[in-house]
Design a protein around this motif. Structure first.
Motif: not given
Length: 98
Positions: A57-64
């Motif tokens: 979830d953190t990876k997705v948020r970071a890339q967003s």
């Protein structure tokens, strides 16, 4: 849930506080940075705290946030560190220097 850029000292203190009190299962800090061509030195442009138990979830948020977060310059890459300060993820868009 809101996100904000925090100073390095504040982010580190918050990570310690959450770990010490047991208030969160996990806390990640997303760091956005530029890379200097001459010596590959990294300059941090901003940090965002993300409270979650899920690294994915953190990876997705970071890339967003990479393209949308208002920072002084456009970052070249990002990294995620856990509550112990250990790097758990690094990402850069294809074609970006690092």
């Amino acid at each position: 849930m809101g996100y904000e850029i925090v100073a390095e000292e504040q982010a580190a203190w918050t990570a310690y506080r959450l770990l010490w009190r047991g208030g969160a299962s996990a806390m990640f800090i997303i760091e956005f940075f530029r890379v200097r061509d001459t010596d590959q030195a990294h300059a941090t442009l901003g940090r965002v705290e993300h409270d979650t138990t899920d690294l994915e979830d953190t990876k997705v948020r970071a890339q967003s946030l990479f393209e949308t977060l208002d920072m002084p310059q456009k970052p070249d890459a990002l990294r995620v560190v856990d509550e112990r300060g250990e790097e758990v993820f690094v990402w850069r868009p294809e074609g970006r220097r690092t």
